[in-house]
Design a protein around this motif. Structure first.
Motif, PDB file in Angstrom:
ATOM      1  N   VAL A 180       7.604  25.166  17.110  1.00 16.93           N
ATOM      2  CA  VAL A 180       6.884  24.735  15.908  1.00 16.93           C
ATOM      3  C   VAL A 180       7.187  23.269  15.615  1.00 16.93           C
ATOM      4  CG1 VAL A 180       6.764  25.038  13.395  1.00 16.93           C
ATOM      5  CG2 VAL A 180       6.686  27.029  14.898  1.00 16.93           C
ATOM      6  N   PHE A 181       8.454  22.888  15.719  1.00 18.77           N
ATOM      7  CA  PHE A 181       8.845  21.502  15.458  1.00 18.77           C
ATOM      8  C   PHE A 181       8.174  20.549  16.445  1.00 18.77           C
ATOM      9  CE2 PHE A 181      11.797  17.873  15.570  1.00 18.77           C
ATOM     10  CZ  PHE A 181      11.855  17.582  14.216  1.00 18.77           C
ATOM     11  N   VAL A 207      14.285  33.345  17.542  1.00 23.63           N
ATOM     12  CA  VAL A 207      13.773  32.748  16.308  1.00 23.63           C
ATOM     13  C   VAL A 207      13.929  31.228  16.367  1.00 23.63           C
ATOM     14  CG1 VAL A 207      14.113  32.619  13.806  1.00 23.63           C
ATOM     15  CG2 VAL A 207      14.279  34.826  14.982  1.00 23.63           C
ATOM     16  N   PHE A 208      15.078  30.760  16.858  1.00 23.93           N
ATOM     17  CA  PHE A 208      15.307  29.318  16.954  1.00 23.93           C
ATOM     18  C   PHE A 208      14.478  28.689  18.070  1.00 23.93           C
ATOM     19  CE2 PHE A 208      19.112  30.848  14.799  1.00 23.93           C
ATOM     20  CZ  PHE A 208      19.100  30.017  13.686  1.00 23.93           C
ATOM     21  N   LEU A 241      19.434  21.940  11.038  1.00 20.57           N
ATOM     22  CA  LEU A 241      18.623  23.032  11.574  1.00 20.57           C
ATOM     23  C   LEU A 241      18.305  22.807  13.043  1.00 20.57           C
ATOM     24  CD1 LEU A 241      16.913  25.594  11.234  1.00 20.57           C
ATOM     25  CD2 LEU A 241      15.054  24.120  10.444  1.00 20.57           C
ATOM     26  N   ASN A 242      17.970  21.576  13.410  1.00 20.89           N
ATOM     27  CA  ASN A 242      17.631  21.297  14.803  1.00 20.89           C
ATOM     28  C   ASN A 242      18.848  21.313  15.724  1.00 20.89           C
ATOM     29  OD1 ASN A 242      14.827  21.179  14.622  1.00 20.89           O
ATOM     30  ND2 ASN A 242      14.919  19.119  13.774  1.00 20.89           N
ATOM     31  N   TRP A 300      11.261  28.180  16.445  1.00 19.41           N
ATOM     32  CA  TRP A 300      11.315  27.011  15.555  1.00 19.41           C
ATOM     33  C   TRP A 300      11.190  25.720  16.369  1.00 19.41           C
ATOM     34  CZ3 TRP A 300      10.337  24.426  11.551  1.00 19.41           C
ATOM     35  CH2 TRP A 300      10.901  23.167  11.354  1.00 19.41           C
ATOM     36  N   SER A 301      11.840  25.665  17.519  1.00 24.66           N
ATOM     37  CA  SER A 301      11.759  24.468  18.359  1.00 24.66           C
ATOM     38  C   SER A 301      10.323  24.193  18.787  1.00 24.66           C
ATOM     39  CB  SER A 301      12.653  24.619  19.596  1.00 24.66           C
ATOM     40  OG  SER A 301      13.993  24.786  19.218  1.00 24.66           O
ATOM     41  N   THR A 359      19.000  27.575  21.524  1.00 21.75           N
ATOM     42  CA  THR A 359      18.079  27.514  22.653  1.00 21.75           C
ATOM     43  C   THR A 359      18.832  27.388  23.977  1.00 21.75           C
ATOM     44  OG1 THR A 359      16.405  26.534  21.225  1.00 21.75           O
ATOM     45  CG2 THR A 359      16.075  26.290  23.578  1.00 21.75           C
ATOM     46  N   ALA A 419      19.330  24.935  16.255  1.00 19.79           N
ATOM     47  CA  ALA A 419      18.253  25.390  17.145  1.00 19.79           C
ATOM     48  C   ALA A 419      18.518  24.967  18.590  1.00 19.79           C
ATOM     49  CB  ALA A 419      16.911  24.855  16.667  1.00 19.79           C
TER      50      ALA A 419
END
Length: 131
Positions: A43-44, A36-37, A72-73, A40-41, A80, A76
């Motif tokens: 998407v970011f 999930v993270f 959050l990052n 997110w990475s 990761t 992430a």
């Protein structure tokens, strides 16, 4: 048709924490959850590319500088790294490499994977930080 048969009467209890019984299972589930993270990475990063190409980099930088976004990052990034390390450690189990008829030891495959990862990361860091 719902009859009262033995199959209907027996319902085994579901153990929702089945993966906590073994370290290997726990690492497996954590690695899957870290996906999930990783997503997110991605998407970011796509948001960053869109901001650069669309000319809205100052707005993106303001969003990225918010404390919750930084937190959050950071999470992430840690997730990761965990995902990548555990994935690369599994490579010798999934890949059989033979050299001169003999199987290459697991530590050599892992070492090669981690070394390649470190070199690519250093190259990216150099390109990004040189300005």
């Amino acid at each position: 048709m719902t009859g009262d048969t033995r199959a209907d009467a027996y319902r085994p209890r579901r153990d929702r924490l089945w993966f906590t019984r073994s370290r290997g299972y726990t690492v497996f589930v954590l690695r899957e959850l870290t996906s999930v993270f990783v997503a997110w990475s991605i998407v970011f990063l796509l948001m960053l590319v869109d901001a650069v190409l669309g000319g809205s980099l100052p707005e993106f930088a303001a969003l990225a500088a918010r404390p919750w976004m930084i937190a959050l990052n950071v999470v992430a990034l840690a997730a990761t790294v965990f995902h990548a390390v555990t994935f690369l450690n599994l490579a010798p189990k999934a890949t059989v490499v033979r050299l001169d008829g003999r199987r290459v030891p697991a530590w050599m495959i892992q070492g090669g994977n981690h070394t390649a990862w470190a070199l690519v990361s250093l190259l990216i860091a150099y390109v990004v930080l040189r300005s």
